[in-house]
Design an enzyme around this catalytic site. Structure first.
Site, PDB file in Angstrom:
ATOM      1  CE  LYS A  42      -3.582  -1.921   3.055  1.00  8.83           C
ATOM      2  NZ  LYS A  42      -4.247  -1.737   4.384  1.00  8.83           N
ATOM      3  N   GLY A  43       2.034   1.164   0.576  1.00  5.05           N
ATOM      4  CA  GLY A  43       2.780   2.347   0.963  1.00  5.05           C
ATOM      5  C   GLY A  43       3.060   3.362  -0.130  1.00  5.05           C
ATOM      6  CD  GLU A  98       7.884  -0.851  -2.694  1.00  8.67           C
ATOM      7  OE1 GLU A  98       7.249  -0.028  -2.005  1.00  8.67           O
ATOM      8  OE2 GLU A  98       7.875  -2.054  -2.443  1.00  8.67           O
ATOM      9  CG  ASP A  99       6.449   2.632   0.813  1.00  9.55           C
ATOM     10  OD1 ASP A  99       6.931   1.627   0.245  1.00  9.55           O
ATOM     11  OD2 ASP A  99       5.763   2.543   1.847  1.00  9.55           O
ATOM     12  CG  ASP A 102      14.157  -2.657   4.903  1.00  5.34           C
ATOM     13  OD1 ASP A 102      15.377  -2.724   5.109  1.00  5.34           O
ATOM     14  OD2 ASP A 102      13.326  -2.724   5.821  1.00  5.34           O
ATOM     15  CG  PHE A 151       9.718   1.592  12.054  1.00 11.14           C
ATOM     16  CD1 PHE A 151       9.802   0.316  11.510  1.00 11.14           C
ATOM     17  CD2 PHE A 151       8.505   2.260  12.001  1.00 11.14           C
ATOM     18  CE1 PHE A 151       8.700  -0.288  10.934  1.00 11.14           C
ATOM     19  CE2 PHE A 151       7.396   1.664  11.427  1.00 11.14           C
ATOM     20  CZ  PHE A 151       7.490   0.396  10.891  1.00 11.14           C
ATOM     21  CG  ASP A 158       2.061   0.601   7.689  1.00  8.92           C
ATOM     22  OD1 ASP A 158       3.037   0.335   6.954  1.00  8.92           O
ATOM     23  OD2 ASP A 158       1.427  -0.272   8.304  1.00  8.92           O
ATOM     24  NE  ARG A 164      -0.857   2.015   5.061  1.00 11.94           N
ATOM     25  CZ  ARG A 164       0.110   1.157   4.783  1.00 11.94           C
ATOM     26  NH1 ARG A 164       1.217   1.565   4.204  1.00 11.94           N
ATOM     27  NH2 ARG A 164      -0.015  -0.120   5.088  1.00 11.94           N
TER      28      ARG A 164
HETATM   29  C1  PRP Z   1       7.100  -2.287   2.670  1.00 11.33           C
HETATM   30  C2  PRP Z   1       7.423  -1.365   1.522  1.00 11.33           C
HETATM   31  C3  PRP Z   1       7.967  -2.303   0.492  1.00 11.33           C
HETATM   32  C4  PRP Z   1       8.638  -3.363   1.313  1.00 11.33           C
HETATM   33  C5  PRP Z   1      10.101  -3.096   1.327  1.00 11.33           C
HETATM   34  O1  PRP Z   1       5.859  -2.831   2.442  1.00 11.33           O
HETATM   35  O2  PRP Z   1       6.291  -0.688   1.070  1.00 11.33           O
HETATM   36  O3  PRP Z   1       6.949  -2.851  -0.307  1.00 11.33           O
HETATM   37  O4  PRP Z   1       8.106  -3.284   2.635  1.00 11.33           O
HETATM   38  O5  PRP Z   1      10.765  -4.080   2.067  1.00 11.33           O
HETATM   39  P1  PRP Z   1      11.845  -5.064   1.473  1.00 11.33           P
HETATM   40  O6  PRP Z   1      12.781  -4.281   0.602  1.00 11.33           O
HETATM   41  O7  PRP Z   1      12.503  -5.578   2.717  1.00 11.33           O
HETATM   42  O8  PRP Z   1      11.139  -6.145   0.722  1.00 11.33           O
HETATM   43  P2  PRP Z   1       4.994  -3.512   3.577  1.00 11.33           P
HETATM   44  O9  PRP Z   1       5.170  -4.999   3.487  1.00 11.33           O
HETATM   45  O10 PRP Z   1       5.276  -2.887   4.905  1.00 11.33           O
HETATM   46  O11 PRP Z   1       3.506  -3.208   3.114  1.00 11.33           O
HETATM   47  P3  PRP Z   1       2.746  -1.807   2.970  1.00 11.33           P
HETATM   48  O12 PRP Z   1       3.363  -1.090   1.787  1.00 11.33           O
HETATM   49  O13 PRP Z   1       1.346  -2.221   2.717  1.00 11.33           O
HETATM   50  O14 PRP Z   1       2.908  -1.037   4.257  1.00 11.33           O
END
Ligand code: PRP
Length: 184
Positions: A42-43, A98-99, A102, A151, A158, A164
């Protein structure tokens, strides 16, 4: 709420300027073409909404959602697409938005999956990049900000579906003990 948001990392005005710069770079790189922008739910929806409105090239939009699964989700490294795009990427110039980047596991999986569908090109635009946390090799083509570990919430990001909506990015600190465990 405010008592746990101890530090503003990025003010809305700063974000706005950086997003405009990113949109400018993207528009120059794809000059004369139309791109298909795919937001990772969603982010990414807040960043994507600002980014596409700052582009000077035409774009179409779609969304994808991925989730990690298995025991100890983050460390398992297993990703699945839980909501696929609805458009055909064949022959298209695709920009995945992407937001936050990581471990890289989510984008590695999504980009590899999209490339199997014969797009003309696939590039990635991430608002935040936590480079030091990478578990797989992955480089975004456009990065808003590189950040250290920590964080952060707001601007689409979120914690337990909270925050968000905040227009800036905040460091969530200090978290109560229960939240700290959930963040790691
Ligand atoms: C977060 C973010 C990326 C992912 C990055 O999503 O939006 O999609 O984690 O992490 P990574 O590089 O370790 O794979 P999240 O799973 O928190 O879902 P959200 O966007 O719905 O909050």
């Amino acid at each position: 709420m405010a008592d746990v948001l101890k530090k503003v990392l990025l003010e809305p005005s700063e974000i706005s300027g950086r997003v405009s710069e990113m949109a400018g770079a993207i528009s120059r790189d794809y000059a004369g073409r139309e791109i298909l922008v795919i937001g990772v739910l969603k982010g990414a929806f807040v960043f994507m909404a600002d980014l596409i409105r700052a582009l000077s090239i035409p774009c179409q939009t779609d969304f994808i959602r991925a989730a990690s699964y298995g025991a100890g989700t983050e460390s398992s490294g297993k990703i699945a697409i839980t909501k696929d795009i609805e458009m055909d990427v064949a022959g298209r110039d695709v920009l995945v938005v992407e937001d936050i980047l990581d471990s890289g596991l989510t984008l590695r999986y999504i980009v590899d999956a999209l490339k199997l569908r014969n797009p003309r090109s696939v590039k990635v635009c991430a608002f935040l990049d936590k480079r030091k946390r990478r578990k797989v090799h992955f480089e975004a083509d456009y990065v808003g900000y590189t950040m250290e570990d920590g964080f952060v919430v707001g601007y689409g990001l979120d914690f337990n579906e909270q925050y968000r909506f905040l227009p800036g990015v905040y460091v969530l600190d200090p978290a109560p003990e229960g939240e700290k465990e959930a963040n790691e």
